[in-house]
Design an enzyme around this catalytic site. Structure first.
Site, PDB file in Angstrom:
ATOM      1  N   ARG A 263      -8.284  26.766 -41.497  1.00 49.62           N
ATOM      2  CA  ARG A 263      -7.522  27.819 -41.405  1.00 49.62           C
ATOM      3  C   ARG A 263      -7.017  27.996 -40.207  1.00 49.62           C
ATOM      4  O   ARG A 263      -7.504  27.912 -38.969  1.00 49.62           O
ATOM      5  CB  ARG A 263      -8.050  29.175 -42.045  1.00 49.62           C
ATOM      6  CG  ARG A 263      -8.222  29.290 -43.383  1.00 49.62           C
ATOM      7  CD  ARG A 263      -6.949  29.396 -44.194  1.00 49.62           C
ATOM      8  NE  ARG A 263      -7.094  29.424 -45.447  1.00 49.62           N
ATOM      9  CZ  ARG A 263      -6.984  28.562 -46.572  1.00 49.62           C
ATOM     10  NH1 ARG A 263      -6.647  27.139 -45.984  1.00 49.62           N
ATOM     11  NH2 ARG A 263      -6.829  28.624 -47.712  1.00 49.62           N
ATOM     12  N   GLU A 292       1.483  32.648 -40.898  1.00 45.50           N
ATOM     13  CA  GLU A 292       2.313  31.747 -41.642  1.00 45.50           C
ATOM     14  C   GLU A 292       3.588  32.523 -42.521  1.00 45.50           C
ATOM     15  O   GLU A 292       3.056  33.691 -43.283  1.00 45.50           O
ATOM     16  CB  GLU A 292       1.648  30.981 -42.779  1.00 45.50           C
ATOM     17  CG  GLU A 292       0.588  30.108 -41.896  1.00 45.50           C
ATOM     18  CD  GLU A 292      -0.399  29.219 -42.616  1.00 45.50           C
ATOM     19  OE1 GLU A 292      -0.313  29.358 -44.113  1.00 45.50           O
ATOM     20  OE2 GLU A 292      -1.187  28.414 -42.346  1.00 45.50           O
ATOM     21  N   HIS A 311       1.549  24.201 -44.480  1.00 47.37           N
ATOM     22  CA  HIS A 311       0.393  24.338 -45.206  1.00 47.37           C
ATOM     23  C   HIS A 311       0.581  23.723 -46.567  1.00 47.37           C
ATOM     24  O   HIS A 311       0.453  24.303 -47.551  1.00 47.37           O
ATOM     25  CB  HIS A 311       0.205  25.849 -45.212  1.00 47.37           C
ATOM     26  CG  HIS A 311      -1.065  26.356 -45.891  1.00 47.37           C
ATOM     27  ND1 HIS A 311      -1.689  27.456 -45.436  1.00 47.37           N
ATOM     28  CD2 HIS A 311      -2.041  25.694 -46.342  1.00 47.37           C
ATOM     29  CE1 HIS A 311      -2.975  27.517 -45.765  1.00 47.37           C
ATOM     30  NE2 HIS A 311      -3.342  26.329 -46.538  1.00 47.37           N
TER      31      HIS A 311
END
Length: 350
Positions: A263, A292, A311
């Site tokens: 993360r 993000e 991601h």
């Protein structure tokens, strides 16, 4: 679980995979109304097309379906707010299975108190994503060792250097993996196949076959002094927040390759940029970020020795099938009176 268990499909899923869930046991009733679910834009698009809007009638039917269930496949609307609402409005809810491997952050974002969270189980899809994430981590390590950013720049400029620069061997080099869970161990397996020596961190320190040294995060800096590459797989929790700070990057030997598939909150991005500039980190391959989507003004976008991945490294065409298979196995365990694996820790939120 009751003699008749009702499962509601809360997120987009192929009809054939719904049938697999129905086939787990005759005592299972599956509620599935695909017209109430947003269409997928790509394989395993669990949130579905954001342009999809339910009519008022469809919205009412969607929530009525979820409130009739003992078990949910996916968070309602794939969102923390959806989880919070169903927890308040469905007193019969016993279990929710999340599509993500790292669902703890979404559970925390739901704002549900501990008393409410103790009323039902939440499981993650941890393990399903281990292989694609580990393969991506290996890609990042090899990119750094083999100088692929420089090769790409030379190719784009049509430059054939007169002085040839050697690359580094994976074989015989040392990898440190922070987070020796399923993703970390799969990463270690691939790294060992390349001839790398692997050490790493684990919350519970214990010997692991094939791993040279195991410490907790407090001992991370002792491992970094000899590491050629570092792969982070840790989830985002209050205990891992900015674990990779200036002190930790300074403990790395010059030229370390850094990969993050855990993360983004685990990394202090300003400290990483400084480490890239001073040479402690030679290359960074990043699939996750503190914010993000990555803000347009982030210097990571244009850094010559950084790969930005949006991601997506865990995605594969097989993901929906693999998650459904995991859910079916968990459902069988629950029906037989057991506890499913990969329960979200509602204290540490991972």
């Amino acid at each position: 679980m009751t003699s008749q268990t009702i499962v509601a499909i809360a997120v987009p899923l192929e009809a054939e995979l719904v049938e697999r869930i129905r086939a787990v046991d005759p005592a299972v009733t599956v509620l599935y109304e695909p017209e109430l679910l947003p269409p997928e834009r790509f394989p395993a698009d669990h949130a579905g097309d954001p342009a999809f809007k339910r009519t008022a009638d469809q919205e009412e039917r969607y929530w009525a379906m979820l409130k009739a269930a003992d078990v949910l496949y996916g968070f309602p609307n794939e969102s923390p707010d959806g989880l919070a609402r169903i927890a308040r409005e469905n007193p019969r809810l016993r279990w929710v299975h999340a599509m993500a491997a790292g669902a703890g952050g979404a559970v925390r974002a739901s704002g549900l108190d501990q008393q409410t969270l103790q009323k039902f189980k939440i499981t993650t899809s941890a393990g399903v994503h281990a292989l694609p994430l580990a393969e991506f981590a290996a890609l990042g390590v090899l990119n750094g060792l083999k100088r692929t950013p420089e090769l790409a720049r030379d190719q784009a400029a049509k430059v054939w250097p007169q002085l040839r620069t050697p690359t580094r061997l994976a074989n015989g080099s040392t990898l440190v993996v922070t987070g020796l869970g399923e993703i970390g161990l799969e990463t270690a397996r691939i790294a060992r196949a390349l001839g790398m020596k692997v050490s790493g961190t684990k919350r519970t320190v214990e010997p692991i076959e094939g791993i040279e040294k195991v410490t907790d995060n407090a001992g991370l800096t002792t491992l970094l002094a000899t590491a050629d590459a570092v792969v982070n797989t840790l989830p985002g929790t209050p205990f891992t927040e900015k674990l990779f700070n200036r002190e930790v990057f300074a403990a790395m030997k010059p030229g370390t390759v850094f990969v993050n598939v855990g993360r983004g909150t685990v990394v202090d991005e300003q400290a990483l940029l400084e480490a890239l500039e001073n040479g402690q980190v030679s290359y960074a391959c990043l699939d996750v970020f503190a914010v993000e989507p990555l803000p347009q003004d982030s210097p990571l976008w244009n850094h010559p020795r950084v790969m930005v991945s949006p991601h997506t490294s865990a995605l594969s065409e097989a993901e929906n099938r693999l998650i459904a298979e995991r859910f079916c196995a968990n459902l069988r365990t629950v029906l037989d009176g057991g506890n499913p694996p990969h329960l979200v820790d509602t204290v540490h939120f991972y």
